[in-house]
Design a protein around this motif. Sequence first.
Motif, short mmCIF file in Angstrom:
data_model
loop_
_atom_site.label_atom_id
_atom_site.label_comp_id
_atom_site.label_asym_id
_atom_site.label_seq_id
_atom_site.Cartn_x
_atom_site.Cartn_y
_atom_site.Cartn_z
N LEU A 26 45.48 33.62 50.92
CA LEU A 26 46.08 34.36 49.81
C LEU A 26 47.60 34.18 49.81
N LEU A 29 48.25 30.81 48.41
CA LEU A 29 48.14 30.81 46.95
C LEU A 29 49.41 31.38 46.33
N ARG A 30 49.92 32.47 46.90
CA ARG A 30 51.15 33.07 46.37
C ARG A 30 52.31 32.07 46.42
N ASP A 268 48.56 38.39 36.04
CA ASP A 268 48.76 37.23 36.90
C ASP A 268 47.43 36.86 37.54
N TYR A 270 46.87 35.76 40.43
CA TYR A 270 46.88 36.21 41.82
C TYR A 270 46.15 37.55 41.97
N GLU A 274 43.40 38.55 44.85
CA GLU A 274 43.77 39.64 45.77
C GLU A 274 42.74 40.76 45.72
#
Length: 505
Positions: A26, A29-30, A268, A270, A274
Amino acid sequence: MGEKVVAGTFDLAERRRYRSKLRECLAGLRRLLDEERFDRPKNLMGVEIELNLAGPDGMPRMMNAQVLERIASRDFQTELGMFNLEVNIAPHRLGGRVLDRLAEELRTGLAYAHRKANEVNAGIVMIGILPTLAHHDLVSQNLSDVDRYVLLNDQIVAARGEEFVLDIQGVERLTCTSSSIAPEAACTSVQLHLQVTPGRFADVWNAAQAVAAAQIAVGANAPFLFGRELWRESRPPLFLQSTDTRPPELQAQGVRPRTWFGERWITDAYELFEENLRYFPALLPLVDEEDPLEVLDDGRVPQLAELVLHNGTVYRWNRPVYGIADGVPHLRVENRVLPAGPTITDVIANAAFYYGVVRALAEEPRPIWTRLPFEAAADNFDTACRDGIEARLRWPRRGRYGGLVEVPAVALVRDELLPLAAAGLDAWGVEPADRDFYLGVIEERCRRRVNGASWQAATYHQALETGLEREAALAATTRRYAELMHAGEPVHTWPVGLPEPAVLS
């Protein structure tokens, strides 16, 4: 899910390590998002269709391994049940005559697969749920002999800790239990992929969520399960209940189900990945050797294998997908709303409507998700699944006063969404002849109030009226459906009922 996995068990340390790796993925990815490492706009779309195998009698055939051996094409793969196949079409650029090209590819591929299936007394049936499936067909022994399906079944069953309960109240009520996830295999779907840039992802995903109910209303094609007439699109409640890792106590506490519409609009991509980590424990804690942050430090692109695997075990109706093509990462919205079928023309019409309306809504200056509460979008989805072409949906009122108004789904699609879809297809550069032909199929369904589910139900009831028993009527309906499906004319043109028997002179 598509991952090559090996069946086995997991100890506590492996689960802890997997959770740690998910957090690293994660974070990776950010960083990819912050560093703007994703692919530039390519307007790429992709289609996957899950299929059923049935015999000349309309009954399911548990023989996908034999059929796939004869097909011998990487375009066709196993699916969860032994009576399932999946066909994958290579990504296409949206524009020009793409819709007709897709239709031709699918016709050629499915005709070939059908001929090969015929060699072992089976055939391809493209339908949301095969009406002749019985409870005894959907047991663990009839899961495809593939490690990832065995492992997924074992882990979901272990997480639940008791039998799955199916309880669907529709036209009739179905109640039964299952000791495996095999009933999920009854759900055969079309998945529509759209590659989008991170900056456009949230708008496209929100737009897809907003129109999911309209997609189902005009495209419903799964009114039967285990001999009962249920919702016009029974896949969503079946999928939810057959993969539900929550015993009743966790349901009562408000724990989210793994098959999920969602609960809010996003800003977003993300946020969705998440949420998947925050809300859903790992089912398949398989740890990859890659260190995603180290890979990023070296200037390379991480596979994010744990994140991708975990994401594949959370069954959102519009799912975020991370992928890599030619060494460059990209994001896709995977639309999983639609049932398979009835015909190739209907599938491509559904795709044209989706890609067009999502493009238009995502680019509106006053976005639909600022005017439609998320709870209304979720309620609309359930309503459309229950009522299909006859559904009434809540939608933002036109004009300055705002608020929501309840409208027939066919009126919403015909009067508001089809013009948007046409504008969206124009923005993609789709040829006007293709645009008008395929959107015209949707318009005719709305005008005649006919889709796959309504045709199946009407034909089944007419078969009952001729004196057939329930099981015989479902089998006859399935055989007639398969005949018309392979003939290829769109479902709104299909005559209701069974053909008259030939009179011998």
